[in-house]
Design a protein around this motif. Sequence first.
Motif, short mmCIF file in Angstrom:
data_model
loop_
_atom_site.label_atom_id
_atom_site.label_comp_id
_atom_site.label_asym_id
_atom_site.label_seq_id
_atom_site.Cartn_x
_atom_site.Cartn_y
_atom_site.Cartn_z
N VAL A 1 -14.31 -15.98 94.38
CA VAL A 1 -13.93 -16.37 93.03
C VAL A 1 -13.73 -17.88 93.01
N MET A 2 -14.55 -18.57 92.24
CA MET A 2 -14.47 -20.03 92.15
C MET A 2 -13.61 -20.42 90.95
N ALA A 3 -12.28 -20.42 91.17
CA ALA A 3 -11.38 -20.83 90.09
C ALA A 3 -11.09 -22.32 90.13
N ALA A 4 -11.51 -23.01 91.20
CA ALA A 4 -11.25 -24.45 91.30
C ALA A 4 -12.07 -25.24 90.29
N ALA A 5 -11.48 -26.33 89.82
CA ALA A 5 -12.21 -27.30 89.01
C ALA A 5 -12.84 -28.30 89.97
N VAL A 6 -14.14 -28.21 90.12
CA VAL A 6 -14.86 -29.03 91.09
C VAL A 6 -15.46 -30.23 90.35
N ALA A 7 -15.22 -31.44 90.89
CA ALA A 7 -15.79 -32.63 90.25
C ALA A 7 -17.31 -32.56 90.27
N ASP A 8 -17.92 -32.81 89.14
CA ASP A 8 -19.39 -32.78 89.08
C ASP A 8 -19.99 -34.00 89.77
N PHE A 9 -19.23 -35.10 89.78
CA PHE A 9 -19.73 -36.36 90.35
C PHE A 9 -18.68 -36.97 91.27
N ASN B 1 -22.24 -34.13 92.86
CA ASN B 1 -21.75 -33.23 93.90
C ASN B 1 -22.60 -31.97 93.93
N PRO B 2 -22.63 -31.27 95.08
CA PRO B 2 -23.32 -29.97 95.11
C PRO B 2 -22.59 -28.98 94.21
N ASP B 3 -23.35 -28.08 93.58
CA ASP B 3 -22.77 -27.01 92.76
C ASP B 3 -22.57 -25.79 93.66
N ILE B 4 -21.33 -25.56 94.04
CA ILE B 4 -21.02 -24.54 95.05
C ILE B 4 -21.28 -23.14 94.50
N LEU B 5 -20.86 -22.89 93.28
CA LEU B 5 -21.06 -21.57 92.67
C LEU B 5 -22.54 -21.25 92.54
N ALA B 6 -23.31 -22.22 92.06
CA ALA B 6 -24.75 -22.00 91.91
C ALA B 6 -25.39 -21.77 93.27
N VAL C 1 -17.69 -14.65 91.29
CA VAL C 1 -17.01 -14.88 90.01
C VAL C 1 -16.86 -16.38 89.78
N GLY C 2 -17.22 -16.84 88.59
CA GLY C 2 -17.03 -18.23 88.22
C GLY C 2 -16.03 -18.37 87.09
N PHE C 3 -15.56 -19.59 86.90
CA PHE C 3 -14.68 -19.92 85.79
C PHE C 3 -15.33 -21.02 84.98
N ALA C 4 -15.03 -21.10 83.71
CA ALA C 4 -15.54 -22.19 82.90
C ALA C 4 -14.54 -22.53 81.80
N ALA C 5 -14.21 -23.80 81.69
CA ALA C 5 -13.39 -24.27 80.57
C ALA C 5 -14.33 -24.93 79.58
N GLU C 6 -14.30 -24.47 78.37
CA GLU C 6 -15.20 -25.02 77.36
C GLU C 6 -14.36 -25.48 76.16
N THR C 7 -14.81 -26.54 75.51
CA THR C 7 -14.11 -27.02 74.32
C THR C 7 -14.80 -26.58 73.04
N ALA D 1 -24.81 -18.89 78.82
CA ALA D 1 -25.85 -19.70 79.48
C ALA D 1 -25.42 -20.05 80.90
N LYS D 2 -24.14 -20.36 81.07
CA LYS D 2 -23.62 -20.73 82.39
C LYS D 2 -23.65 -19.55 83.35
N LEU D 3 -23.28 -18.36 82.86
CA LEU D 3 -23.30 -17.13 83.68
C LEU D 3 -24.70 -16.93 84.25
N ALA D 4 -25.70 -17.07 83.39
CA ALA D 4 -27.09 -16.85 83.83
C ALA D 4 -27.52 -17.95 84.80
N ARG D 5 -27.17 -19.20 84.47
CA ARG D 5 -27.60 -20.34 85.29
C ARG D 5 -27.02 -20.29 86.69
N LYS D 6 -25.76 -19.82 86.80
CA LYS D 6 -25.08 -19.83 88.10
C LYS D 6 -25.38 -18.58 88.91
N GLY D 7 -25.96 -17.57 88.31
CA GLY D 7 -26.28 -16.35 89.06
C GLY D 7 -25.04 -15.61 89.53
N1 CTP Z 1 -18.50 -25.31 90.18
C1 CTP Z 1 -18.90 -25.43 91.49
N2 CTP Z 1 -19.38 -26.63 91.97
C2 CTP Z 1 -19.49 -27.69 91.13
C3 CTP Z 1 -19.10 -27.58 89.79
C4 CTP Z 1 -18.60 -26.37 89.33
O1 CTP Z 1 -18.81 -24.46 92.24
N3 CTP Z 1 -19.97 -28.83 91.61
C5 CTP Z 1 -18.00 -24.01 89.70
C6 CTP Z 1 -16.58 -24.03 89.20
O2 CTP Z 1 -15.68 -23.74 90.23
C7 CTP Z 1 -16.59 -22.94 88.15
C8 CTP Z 1 -18.01 -22.94 87.64
O3 CTP Z 1 -18.80 -23.62 88.62
O4 CTP Z 1 -16.36 -21.67 88.71
C9 CTP Z 1 -18.23 -23.57 86.31
O5 CTP Z 1 -17.80 -24.88 86.32
P1 CTP Z 1 -18.08 -25.80 85.08
O6 CTP Z 1 -17.58 -27.17 85.33
O7 CTP Z 1 -17.61 -25.08 83.85
O8 CTP Z 1 -19.70 -25.77 85.05
P2 CTP Z 1 -20.77 -26.88 85.22
O9 CTP Z 1 -22.01 -26.18 85.69
O10 CTP Z 1 -20.27 -27.98 86.08
O11 CTP Z 1 -21.06 -27.35 83.75
P3 CTP Z 1 -20.31 -28.45 82.80
O12 CTP Z 1 -19.21 -29.11 83.58
O13 CTP Z 1 -21.39 -29.40 82.42
O14 CTP Z 1 -19.81 -27.65 81.63
#
Ligand code: CTP
Length: 263
Positions: free
Chosen positions: A96-104, A129-134, A187-193, A202-208
């Motif tokens: 379960v990826m509940a962490a907020a991971v920095a995209d950059f 950064n690498p996308d761990i969930l994807a 399991v992934g998490f997403a905060a959306e505004t 779209a995110k569910l499908a993209r992340k598999g």
């Molecule tokens: N996540 C991850 N690795 C990253 C970024 C995000 O594993 N580098 C995971 C988070 O832990 C979360 C999920 O992906 O479970 C969705 O994160 P989110 O930030 O909402 O998705 P992004 O694909 O980064 O899209 P965006 O920030 O553009 O909405």
Amino acid sequence: RVLRGRPRDLAGQKIVVSAGGTREAIDPVRYIGNRSSGLQGYALARTAVARGAEVTLVAANVALPDPAGVTVVRVESATELREAVLDASEGADVVVMAAAVADFRPETRHEAKIKKTDGEPDPIYLTKNPDILAELGARRQAAFGSASGFAESGGSADTGAAGGPVVESGSASGRGSRSGASPKVIVGFAAETHDVLANGQAKLARKGCDLLVVNQVGEGRAFGTPDNAATVLVAGGDPVEVPLGPKEDVADAVWDLVAARLS
Ligand code: CTP
Ligand code: CA
């Protein structure tokens, strides 16, 4: 708080939960961070233990005490979080990826503290950064040839037609020792505004992943508060609404869906 009255429906399951928010160093004293408190991830870990699971919690910059009966691995950056999650995911049933991971992250980490000088500051250049969930989703896809590998137990690098964890090579700092075994439920998490459900689907499908817990941010929800409301999107199923309440409620709704997918 003692957690009572839960089914032991996760008994024997090895579960990895990431929690908190990563910090990306600019120099020895500064970082780029985010507002995640770790409370939702910790609620997930506590409730999973109460339901019988063996839990590893990968905690990024969380100011909370270790929950009883949980193995806690503390990390700071997204790179460290990736290493810890992939290591703990070896032989795990659920991640379960509940962490907020920095995209950059800053492209370069200054060895010395950046000094205030006359004139304009230098720009900070960022890199992805690498996308761990994807990555977890893509590995499972490579190993099992479908979005859901939970019909088979464990799995390893040499079971899949595609020849194992193709995603590992070329990524930041993969270790050769990992078998590439894929978790059954991801399991992934997403905060959306805005456009919360459309963005979430779209995110569910993209992340598999199998489940995506979507929070609408704002309205005193999500960050730093003990309460949360969420919509849990389910691959191949109907969404589940969790009304505003303790973060344990969101956690239990996730575990109900995870237990159903495991059985
Ligand atoms: N996540 C991850 N690795 C990253 C970024 C995000 O594993 N580098 C995971 C988070 O832990 C979360 C999920 O992906 O479970 C969705 O994160 P989110 O930030 O909402 O998705 P992004 O694909 O980064 O899209 P965006 O920030 O553009 O909405
Ligand atoms: Ca992101």
